[in-house]
Design a protein around this motif. Structure first.
Motif, PDB file in Angstrom:
ATOM      1  N   SER A  68      -1.866 -25.563  11.737  1.00  0.00           N
ATOM      2  CA  SER A  68      -2.626 -26.277  12.769  1.00  0.00           C
ATOM      3  C   SER A  68      -2.249 -27.754  12.850  1.00  0.00           C
ATOM      4  N   ALA A  69      -1.783 -28.354  11.751  1.00  0.00           N
ATOM      5  CA  ALA A  69      -1.504 -29.793  11.733  1.00  0.00           C
ATOM      6  C   ALA A  69      -0.140 -30.071  11.103  1.00  0.00           C
ATOM      7  N   PHE A  70      -0.111 -30.317   9.790  1.00  0.00           N
ATOM      8  CA  PHE A  70       1.153 -30.653   9.128  1.00  0.00           C
ATOM      9  C   PHE A  70       2.173 -29.532   9.274  1.00  0.00           C
ATOM     10  N   GLY A  71       1.692 -28.298   9.319  1.00  0.00           N
ATOM     11  CA  GLY A  71       2.584 -27.154   9.376  1.00  0.00           C
ATOM     12  C   GLY A  71       3.349 -27.031  10.680  1.00  0.00           C
ATOM     13  N   ARG A  72       3.030 -27.870  11.663  1.00  0.00           N
ATOM     14  CA  ARG A  72       3.820 -27.871  12.896  1.00  0.00           C
ATOM     15  C   ARG A  72       5.246 -28.344  12.637  1.00  0.00           C
ATOM     16  N   ASN A  73       5.421 -29.064  11.532  1.00  0.00           N
ATOM     17  CA  ASN A  73       6.766 -29.446  11.092  1.00  0.00           C
ATOM     18  C   ASN A  73       7.347 -28.282  10.285  1.00  0.00           C
ATOM     19  N   GLU A  74       8.326 -27.595  10.854  1.00  0.00           N
ATOM     20  CA  GLU A  74       8.837 -26.382  10.225  1.00  0.00           C
ATOM     21  C   GLU A  74       9.520 -26.668   8.888  1.00  0.00           C
ATOM     22  N   ASP A  75      10.191 -27.805   8.762  1.00  0.00           N
ATOM     23  CA  ASP A  75      10.854 -28.146   7.496  1.00  0.00           C
ATOM     24  C   ASP A  75       9.827 -28.276   6.376  1.00  0.00           C
ATOM     25  N   TYR A  76       8.717 -28.960   6.663  1.00  0.00           N
ATOM     26  CA  TYR A  76       7.645 -29.106   5.671  1.00  0.00           C
ATOM     27  C   TYR A  76       7.088 -27.740   5.286  1.00  0.00           C
ATOM     28  N   MET A  77       6.827 -26.897   6.287  1.00  0.00           N
ATOM     29  CA  MET A  77       6.212 -25.593   6.024  1.00  0.00           C
ATOM     30  C   MET A  77       7.139 -24.703   5.196  1.00  0.00           C
ATOM     31  N   HIS A  78       8.415 -24.703   5.529  1.00  0.00           N
ATOM     32  CA  HIS A  78       9.367 -23.868   4.798  1.00  0.00           C
ATOM     33  C   HIS A  78       9.630 -24.393   3.393  1.00  0.00           C
ATOM     34  N   ARG A  79       9.446 -25.692   3.199  1.00  0.00           N
ATOM     35  CA  ARG A  79       9.718 -26.275   1.890  1.00  0.00           C
ATOM     36  C   ARG A  79       8.501 -26.220   0.967  1.00  0.00           C
ATOM     37  N   ILE A  80       7.306 -26.563   1.491  1.00  0.00           N
ATOM     38  CA  ILE A  80       6.102 -26.675   0.637  1.00  0.00           C
ATOM     39  C   ILE A  80       5.295 -25.384   0.630  1.00  0.00           C
ATOM     40  N   PHE A  81       5.180 -24.728   1.765  1.00  0.00           N
ATOM     41  CA  PHE A  81       4.398 -23.481   1.830  1.00  0.00           C
ATOM     42  C   PHE A  81       5.240 -22.364   2.462  1.00  0.00           C
ATOM     43  N   PRO A  82       6.365 -22.020   1.845  1.00  0.00           N
ATOM     44  CA  PRO A  82       7.171 -20.926   2.387  1.00  0.00           C
ATOM     45  C   PRO A  82       6.428 -19.602   2.267  1.00  0.00           C
ATOM     46  N   SER A  83       6.779 -18.645   3.105  1.00  0.00           N
ATOM     47  CA  SER A  83       6.050 -17.377   3.136  1.00  0.00           C
ATOM     48  C   SER A  83       6.130 -16.626   1.815  1.00  0.00           C
ATOM     49  N   TRP A  84       7.268 -16.759   1.085  1.00  0.00           N
ATOM     50  CA  TRP A  84       7.394 -16.030  -0.173  1.00  0.00           C
ATOM     51  C   TRP A  84       6.456 -16.556  -1.259  1.00  0.00           C
ATOM     52  N   SER A  85       5.991 -17.810  -1.110  1.00  0.00           N
ATOM     53  CA  SER A  85       5.133 -18.408  -2.146  1.00  0.00           C
ATOM     54  C   SER A  85       3.662 -18.062  -1.967  1.00  0.00           C
ATOM     55  N   MET A  86       3.291 -17.591  -0.767  1.00  0.00           N
ATOM     56  CA  MET A  86       1.883 -17.373  -0.500  1.00  0.00           C
ATOM     57  C   MET A  86       1.256 -16.288  -1.388  1.00  0.00           C
ATOM     58  N   PRO A  87       1.948 -15.163  -1.674  1.00  0.00           N
ATOM     59  CA  PRO A  87       1.334 -14.197  -2.603  1.00  0.00           C
ATOM     60  C   PRO A  87       1.048 -14.794  -3.978  1.00  0.00           C
TER      61      PRO A  87
END
Length: 827
Positions: A68-87
Motif C-alpha cells: 500500500s505504501a513503501f511496497g510500491r517500490n518494487e526494488d524495496y519489496m523484492h529486497r526486504i520482503f520477497p515472496s520467498w521470505s514470507m512463509p
C-alpha cells in the motif's frame, strides 16, 4: 532475481565471502523484524496522545511497509520482503500468535463469566446476533459485486463475514476500559463480562467457520467432513476441561507459595502443552490457535503459577513476536485493491453495517435492562472494538482462501476504523460521575477547628509493593489515637497498567467497589499478603482498614488517587518516595522504583483535594518511637505540627519539636524572591505565587506553637534553635541517629531562613528545600523523613524563583501583602 524455495539457506557465509545476507532466511528475518519493531513503536508513540491501543500502530506499520505504501517500490519489496521470505516470517509470527492465544485464555476467567448474570449474557447474545445476521446481507452484496468472491462456498463465506462483523476483541477492550478508567463502573463491568461471553462465542463460531472452510481449496466437500471436524473439536474441549484442567490445578498447587518453590519442569511442561494442544487442533482440522486458547483456559487463575507463566512469555511474545503477526497482516493488505467509487462504497457499507449492528444491538438490549441512554450507547461503542481477534479471523479467512485480496483489505480497514474510534467516541459520549466536590475535612487543621472529634481521621496510604507495607504500618501506628474513635485507613496498591497480560490478570482478581478496585482475600495471591498484613494490623486497635488496587497508566494514576481521596473524604494522602533505603550504614542499598513514580507524586501534590505527605523510608519498619518535627513557619509547617500533636498522643512515641528562629541582628537582612520563568521546576524549588500577609502568617505561627506547647507541656520536648547555617543544623539532626522519623513541611510559602535556600540545586524539588536536604542520598542522613504539604487552594500555583538578598532600606516598603505575581518579599 528468482529463488527456489527448496534452495534457500538459513544463514550466509558473510559479505567478505561474497554472500548478500538479504538472500538468506535468518539475516533477512532479523532485518524484517527490526524494521517492523522500529516502525510500530514509532507509530505507537505518535498515537499515544490519542490513547490508541498498540495493535493499531502494529497494523498501520504493516500496511505502510507493504504494497500500500513503501511496497510500491518494487526494488524495496523484492529486497526486504520477497515472496520467498514470507512463509518464514509468518511461521515465526505464528509461534508468537500461538502463545498469545494461550495468554488470552489465561486472561479469560470462566468463573467471572458464570457469575456475570443474565444482563451480560443478554447483551453479549444480542451484540453478536444482530451483526452476525447483518453479515448475511453484506456477504450477499460482496459476492455479487467483488470479482472472484463467488468462487467460495456460500455457507463458509457467510459464516466468516458474520464472525468478522460480530466479534469483540476482549484483550483490547480491557485495556481501553482501563485507560478510560471505566473498569469498575457499571459500563465497564458489563462490557468486560459481555466481551468475555463474546470471546468464547466468537472462537466457537470461528471453529465452525474453519471446519466448513476445510482445506482452503474453495471446492465443495462432503458435509460429513465438517461434522467430523466439529465433533472432534468438541471432544478435544471436553477432554481438556475434564482431564487436563484438574491436572493443571494439581500442577499449580505443587507450585504454590506455601511450598516456596516453582519447579522449572512444570513451567516447561506447560509451555510444551501449548505446542501439543496447538498441534492436536491443527491435526483435527481446526486452526492451531484454538488448542493454545483452550489450554490457557485450563490454567488456574489464582496463585503464583499463572503469574510465573506470564513472566516467562509476556515480554517476549507480545513485545517481539506478536507485532510480526499483525505487521504480516498489513503486508498482505493492499489498499490499492480498493479502486473506484464502487469499492469505497463497499468499504463504507461494511463499516456502517459492522458499527450499526453491534452498537444498535447492544444499545437496545442495554436499554431493556434499565441502563441509562448514555451508558447504553457507550457500551455499544465499546463492544464494537475489533483489533487483535478480528485480525486473526481475517488472516485465517485469507489463509483458507475464503477472503480474496480486495475483501481482506476492506475488512482490515474496517477493523482499524472501528478500533480507532472507540476511545474518542466513548470519551465524547460518556464520563462517569465523580461524585460531589463539596466535601469537608481537607486538612488536619480543619479537624481541630470543628466540633467533631479530632480522632475522626481518614488517611489514604498508597504503596508500590509489599516492601512499603512495614513503613506505612509503623507510620500509621504512630498516629493512632488511644481514644474511642477509629482511624479510617484506606490502603491503595498502585499498579502500572501496561500492555502486559499481568495487568489484565490483576483486573480479574479485583472486585467492584467504587474506584479503584477493593480486593477480596484470596489465598496464594501476593497482593493478598499485603491485604492480610493490614487486616491483621486492623485487629490491634481502633484502625479500620480498606485495602484496594488502582490499575492505571502512570500518566493518569494520580487521578485515581485524588478521586478516592475526594469520595472517601480523606484528610491526608501518604505517598511512598520513589527511592527506598535498605540496610544500615555503608551497607545501605537504594531501591529506585523509577522516575515515572516520582512524576506520580508530583501530580498528586499539585492536584490533591487534601493534605499530602511523602514518606522517605530509611528503615521505618522498625517503628517510629522517636519523632522530631522541624518548624520554620508557614502553612505546611503548621500542618506538620498538627500531625505531631496526634503522634504525641501515642504513649510509646517520644516527640521532639525543634523551632528554628533567626539570630538577633539578622532581622535587617531581607530576601526577595522573584519569579523566574527560565528556571526548570524539575531542578529548582518552587514556591507559592499566592499573596499572603506575612505579619498575619507570623502571628499564626506563634499562636499555633503556643497552643501546642500549652497542650503538650511535659509530654513533648520543645527546643528553639538560632542558627546562621540551617543546612548544617538540619543535616546534623538527620545524621545524629537520635530520631527514627523527622517530620517537615514542604515550605511553599517559606520563612526567611528557608527562602535563603531557594537558589540551591535541587535533587528532589518536590520535597521543598528542607525535605530535599534530608532526602538526599549524598548527605548520609539515617532518619526516615515525612514531608507534608497542607491542602490550600490559595497555594496551588507554584513556580521557580530567583533569590535576591537586600538590606531593609532597599526592600519593598511595608510588610503587608506580598506575592510573587510581581515580587514576593519573604520576611
Amino acid at each position: 532475481m528468482g529463488f527456489n524455495i527448496t534452495s534457500i539457506k538459513t544463514s550466509s557465509n558473510g559479505a567478505w565471502q561474497g554472500d548478500n545476507p538479504l538472500n538468506f532466511a535468518f539475516p533477512l528475518l532479523i532485518v524484517q523484524t527490526t524494521l517492523i519493531l522500529v516502525l510500530s513503536r514509532f507509530l505507537a508513540f505518535l498515537l499515544k496522545p490519542l490513547r490508541q491501543p498498540k495493535v493499531i500502530a502494529e497494523i498501520v506499520g504493516g500496511i505502510l511497509l507493504g504494497p500500500s505504501a513503501f511496497g510500491r517500490n518494487e526494488d524495496y519489496m523484492h529486497r526486504i520482503f520477497p515472496s520467498w521470505s514470507m512463509p518464514v516470517l509468518e511461521t515465526v509470527a505464528s509461534i508468537g500468535l500461538l502463545f498469545f492465544l494461550f495468554l488470552v485464555g489465561l486472561e479469560l476467567d470462566l468463573t467471572s463469566i458464570r457469575r456475570s448474570g443474565r444482563k451480560a449474557f443478554g447483551i453479549a447474545f444480542c451484540g453478536i446476533s444482530l451483526p452476525f445476521i447483518c453479515g448475511f446481507g453484506v456477504a450477499f452484496i460482496l459476492r455479487k459485486t467483488v470479482d472472484g468472491a463467488d468462487k467460495v462456498g456460500y455457507g463458509q463465506f457467510i459464516v466468516f463475514m458474520g464472525v468478522a462483523l460480530s466479534i469483540t476483541a476482549f484483550p483490547v477492550l480491557a485495556r481501553i476500559l482501563a485507560e478510560l478508567k471505566l473498569l469498575t463502573t457499571q459500563v465497564g463491568e458489563i462490557a468486560m463480562a459481555s466481551a468475555a461471553f463474546n470471546d468464547v462465542a466468537a472462537w466457537i463460531l470461528l471453529a465452525l467457520a474453519v471446519a466448513i472452510a476445510g482445506n482452503g481449496s474453495g471446492q465443495q466437500k462432503s458435509p460429513l467432513v465438517s461434522i467430523w471436524v466439529l465433533l472432534s473439536g468438541m471432544a478435544f474441549v471436553i477432554f481438556m476441561m475434564v482431564l487436563i484442567r484438574p491436572a493443571m490445578k494439581w500442577v499449580a498447587h505443587r507450585c504454590s507459595p506455601e511450598r516456596d518453590i516453582i519447579d522449572e519442569a512444570y513451567i516447561c511442561l506447560t509451555l510444551g502443552g501449548v505446542m501439543v494442544s496447538g498441534f492436536i487442533t491443527d491435526l483435527i482440522g481446526i486452526h492451531a490457535i484454538f488448542g493454545a486458547f483452550i489450554f490457557g483456559l485450563t490454567i488456574p487463575k489464582e496463585g503464583d503459577f499463572a503469574e510465573k507463566l506470564i513472566e516467562r512469555i509476556e515480554d517476549f511474545v507480545p513485545g517481539l513476536l506478536l507485532p510480526l503477526y499483525f505487521a504480516s497482516s498489513g503486508l498482505k493488505t493492499d489498499v490499492a485493491k480498493i479502486r473506484g467509487g464502487e469499492a469505497w462504497g463497499l468499504l463504507a457499507l461494511v463499516v456502517t453495517t459492522a458499527c450499526a449492528g453491534k452498537i444498535i444491538g447492544t444499545f437496545g438490549v442495554a436499554l431493556m435492562f434499565g441502563m441509562a441512554i448514555r451508558e447504553s450507547l457507550a457500551l455499544g461503542i465499546l463492544m464494537n472494538t475489533k483489533g487483535l481477534v478480528e485480525l486473526i479471523v481475517l488472516n485465517i479467512g485469507k489463509e483458507k482462501k475464503v477472503l480474496n485480496d480486495e475483501i481482506f483489505a476492506i475488512l482490515v480497514l474496517m477493523a482499524l476504523f472501528t478500533t480507532f474510534i472507540t476511545t474518542p467516541a466513548v470519551m465524547a459520549i460518556y464520563k462517569p460521575a465523580r461524585g460531589s466536590s463539596v466535601l469537608t475535612h481537607r486538612k488536619l487543621r480543619d479537624l481541630t477547628n470543628t466540633n467533631e472529634s479530632k480522632d475522626q481521621l481518614r488517611v489514604l496510604a498508597c504503596l508500590h509493593g509489599i516492601s512499603n507495607v512495614p513503613s506505612i504500618i509503623s507510620l500509621i501506628e504512630s498516629t493512632r489515637s488511644t481514644k474511642k474513635s477509629q482511624l479510617k485507613l484506606f490502603i491503595m496498591h498502585l499498579v502500572e497498567l501496561t500492555e502486559r497480560s499481568s495487568s489484565i490478570i490483576m483486573v480479574h482478581r479485583a472486585r467492584k467497589n467504587g474506584l479503584p478496585f477493593i480486593n477480596r482475600l484470596r489465598r496464594g495471591d501476593w497482593q493478598d499478603r499485603v491485604t492480610g498484613a493490614f487486616q491483621a494490623y486492623s485487629q490491634l486497635g481502633r484502625v479500620s482498614v480498606r485495602p484496594s488496587t488502582a490499575i492505571s497508566a502512570l500518566s493518569t494514576i494520580h487521578e485515581d488517587i485524588c478521586h478516592v481521596a475526594e469520595t472517601k473524604r480523606v484528610t491526608m494522602i501518604i505517598l511512598p518516595f520513589h527511592k527506598q533505603w535498605r540496610g544500615q550504614g555503608d551497607l545501605q542499598v537504594i531501591d529506585n522504583v523509577g522516575h515515572g513514580w516520582r512524576l506520580v507524586n508530583q501530580r498528586v501534590l499539585k492536584n490533591a483535594p487534601c493534605s499530602v505527605a511523602i514518606l522517605v523510608d530509611r528503615g521505618l519498619d522498625n517503628g517510629a518511637q522517636r519523632v522530631c518535627i522541624l518548624f520554620f513557619g508557614g502553612p505546611d509547617d503548621r500542618e506538620a505540627l498538627e500531625l505531631s500533636g496526634r503522634i504525641a498522643e501515642h504513649p510509646a512515641v517520644k516527640v521532639s519539636v525543634v523551632r528554628f528562629i533567626e539570630k538577633d541582628g539578622l532581622q535587617s537582612d531581607g530576601v526577595v524572591l522573584k519569579p523566574s520563568a527560565s528556571k526548570c521546576a524539575e531542578k529548582n524549588y518552587t514556591f507559592s505565587t499566592a499573596h499572603i500577609n506575612t505579619e498575619k502568617e507570623k502571628e499564626l505561627d506563634d499562636a499555633v506553637v503556643e497552643e501546642f506547647r500549652s497542650k503538650w507541656d511535659g509530654m513533648v520536648q520543645y527546643k528553639e534553635k538560632t542558627s546562621s547555617n540551617i543546612v548544617e543544623e538540619v543535616l546534623g539532626l538527620g545524621q545524629s541517629g537520635d530520631f527514627d522519623l523527622i517530620v517537615v513541611g514542604k515550605g511553599r510559602f517559606p520563612s526567611r531562613m528557608v527562602a535563603k535556600l531557594a537558589d540551591r540545586q535541587a535533587e528532589h524539588a518536590e520535597l521543598g528545600p528542607i525535605g530535599d536536604l534530608l532526602a538526599s542520598s549524598s548527605h548520609r542522613v539515617s532518619s526516615s523523613v515525612l514531608v507534608i504539604q497542607q491542602h490550600d487552594t490559595a497555594h496551588a500555583e507554584e513556580m521557580p524563583v530567583a533569590k535576591v538578598e537586600q538590606n531593609e532600606h532597599d526592600m519593598v516598603k511595608g510588610d503587608g501583602d506580598a506575592g510573587m505575581g510581581e515580587i514576593s518579599k519573604v520576611v
